[in-house]
Design a protein around this motif. Sequence first.
Motif, PDB file in Angstrom:
ATOM      1  N   GLY A   1       0.816  -1.202   0.000  1.00 12.30           N
ATOM      2  CA  GLY A   1       0.000   0.000   0.000  1.00 12.30           C
ATOM      3  C   GLY A   1       0.844   1.244   0.000  1.00 12.30           C
ATOM      4  O   GLY A   1       2.057   1.191  -0.212  1.00 12.30           O
ATOM      5  N   LEU A   2       0.177   2.367   0.265  1.00 14.23           N
ATOM      6  CA  LEU A   2       0.832   3.658   0.334  1.00 14.23           C
ATOM      7  C   LEU A   2       1.066   4.018   1.802  1.00 14.23           C
ATOM      8  O   LEU A   2       0.126   3.944   2.615  1.00 14.23           O
ATOM      9  CB  LEU A   2      -0.029   4.727  -0.329  1.00 14.23           C
ATOM     10  N   VAL A   3       2.281   4.389   2.123  1.00 13.15           N
ATOM     11  CA  VAL A   3       2.621   4.744   3.507  1.00 13.15           C
ATOM     12  C   VAL A   3       3.560   5.935   3.490  1.00 13.15           C
ATOM     13  O   VAL A   3       4.345   6.103   2.545  1.00 13.15           O
ATOM     14  CB  VAL A   3       3.244   3.530   4.237  1.00 13.15           C
ATOM     15  N   GLN A   4       3.484   6.753   4.529  1.00 10.24           N
ATOM     16  CA  GLN A   4       4.377   7.904   4.630  1.00 10.24           C
ATOM     17  C   GLN A   4       5.761   7.480   5.092  1.00 10.24           C
ATOM     18  O   GLN A   4       5.905   6.449   5.768  1.00 10.24           O
ATOM     19  CB  GLN A   4       3.794   8.923   5.601  1.00 10.24           C
TER      20      GLN A   4
ATOM     21  N   ASN B   1       9.567  -1.543   8.969  1.00  9.98           N
ATOM     22  CA  ASN B   1       9.477  -0.353   9.805  1.00  9.98           C
ATOM     23  C   ASN B   1      10.395   0.743   9.274  1.00  9.98           C
ATOM     24  O   ASN B   1      11.299   0.471   8.478  1.00  9.98           O
ATOM     25  CB  ASN B   1       9.853  -0.692  11.244  1.00  9.98           C
ATOM     26  N   SER B   2      10.162   1.947   9.724  1.00  8.11           N
ATOM     27  CA  SER B   2      11.003   3.094   9.330  1.00  8.11           C
ATOM     28  C   SER B   2      11.178   3.148   7.814  1.00  8.11           C
ATOM     29  O   SER B   2      12.288   3.292   7.301  1.00  8.11           O
ATOM     30  CB  SER B   2      12.373   3.001  10.020  1.00  8.11           C
ATOM     31  N   LEU B   3      10.080   3.035   7.117  1.00 10.81           N
ATOM     32  CA  LEU B   3      10.131   2.980   5.663  1.00 10.81           C
ATOM     33  C   LEU B   3      10.627   4.292   5.066  1.00 10.81           C
ATOM     34  O   LEU B   3      10.361   5.380   5.592  1.00 10.81           O
ATOM     35  CB  LEU B   3       8.746   2.636   5.107  1.00 10.81           C
TER      36      LEU B   3
ATOM     37  N   GLU C   1      12.996   5.253  -0.801  1.00 10.16           N
ATOM     38  CA  GLU C   1      13.758   4.310  -1.627  1.00 10.16           C
ATOM     39  C   GLU C   1      13.331   2.860  -1.432  1.00 10.16           C
ATOM     40  O   GLU C   1      13.811   1.967  -2.141  1.00 10.16           O
ATOM     41  CB  GLU C   1      15.266   4.455  -1.382  1.00 10.16           C
ATOM     42  N   ASP C   2      12.434   2.608  -0.485  1.00  8.06           N
ATOM     43  CA  ASP C   2      11.863   1.265  -0.330  1.00  8.06           C
ATOM     44  C   ASP C   2      10.699   1.040  -1.290  1.00  8.06           C
ATOM     45  O   ASP C   2      10.172  -0.077  -1.373  1.00  8.06           O
ATOM     46  CB  ASP C   2      11.369   1.058   1.102  1.00  8.06           C
ATOM     47  N   THR C   3      10.297   2.081  -2.009  1.00  7.52           N
ATOM     48  CA  THR C   3       9.199   1.948  -2.961  1.00  7.52           C
ATOM     49  C   THR C   3       9.552   0.939  -4.044  1.00  7.52           C
ATOM     50  O   THR C   3      10.594   1.053  -4.704  1.00  7.52           O
ATOM     51  CB  THR C   3       8.891   3.308  -3.601  1.00  7.52           C
TER      52      THR C   3
ATOM     53  N   VAL D   1       4.447  -1.528  -2.887  1.00  9.61           N
ATOM     54  CA  VAL D   1       4.695  -0.709  -1.700  1.00  9.61           C
ATOM     55  C   VAL D   1       5.180   0.657  -2.171  1.00  9.61           C
ATOM     56  O   VAL D   1       6.161   0.746  -2.909  1.00  9.61           O
ATOM     57  CB  VAL D   1       5.747  -1.359  -0.778  1.00  9.61           C
ATOM     58  N   THR D   2       4.467   1.686  -1.766  1.00  8.60           N
ATOM     59  CA  THR D   2       4.835   3.044  -2.135  1.00  8.60           C
ATOM     60  C   THR D   2       5.033   3.865  -0.865  1.00  8.60           C
ATOM     61  O   THR D   2       4.125   3.937  -0.024  1.00  8.60           O
ATOM     62  CB  THR D   2       3.757   3.703  -3.008  1.00  8.60           C
ATOM     63  N   VAL D   3       6.207   4.437  -0.730  1.00  4.00           N
ATOM     64  CA  VAL D   3       6.533   5.261   0.435  1.00  4.00           C
ATOM     65  C   VAL D   3       6.660   6.700  -0.052  1.00  4.00           C
ATOM     66  O   VAL D   3       7.599   7.048  -0.764  1.00  4.00           O
ATOM     67  CB  VAL D   3       7.827   4.802   1.112  1.00  4.00           C
TER      68      VAL D   3
END
Length: 115
Positions: free
Chosen positions: A10-13, A83-85, A88-90, A111-113
């Motif tokens: 999903g999308l996460v900040q 955790n702590s996304l 660049e983890d996208t 996964v979108t950060v």
Amino acid sequence: QVQLVESGGGLVQPGGSLRLSCAASASIDSINAMGWYRQAPGKQRELVASFTSGGSTNYADSVKGRFTISRDSAKNTMYLQMNSLKPEDTAVYYCRAVYVSRLYWGQGTQVTVAS
């Protein structure tokens, strides 16, 4: 053969957390070399975390201390706690397994950060 189905993307900040799941259609105790990989746009697919044949874990340097791989044999499911996304983890995250000497991949979960 075995089917692998990922979920939980999903999308996460930035700084947030997600937990990915990979449900297998066979007993994960009979599956070798299960792991998580990811592929960002324009980049090659890379290892994120995996279980070795001896049951120990292996992580990419970029995720050490932030991601945790685990599995639940009763549910035939592997997890990736992230955790702590960071932006660049996208990537699209894939579950990978070797079963009866054949390599299998799941369909991937995005996964979108981003803020």
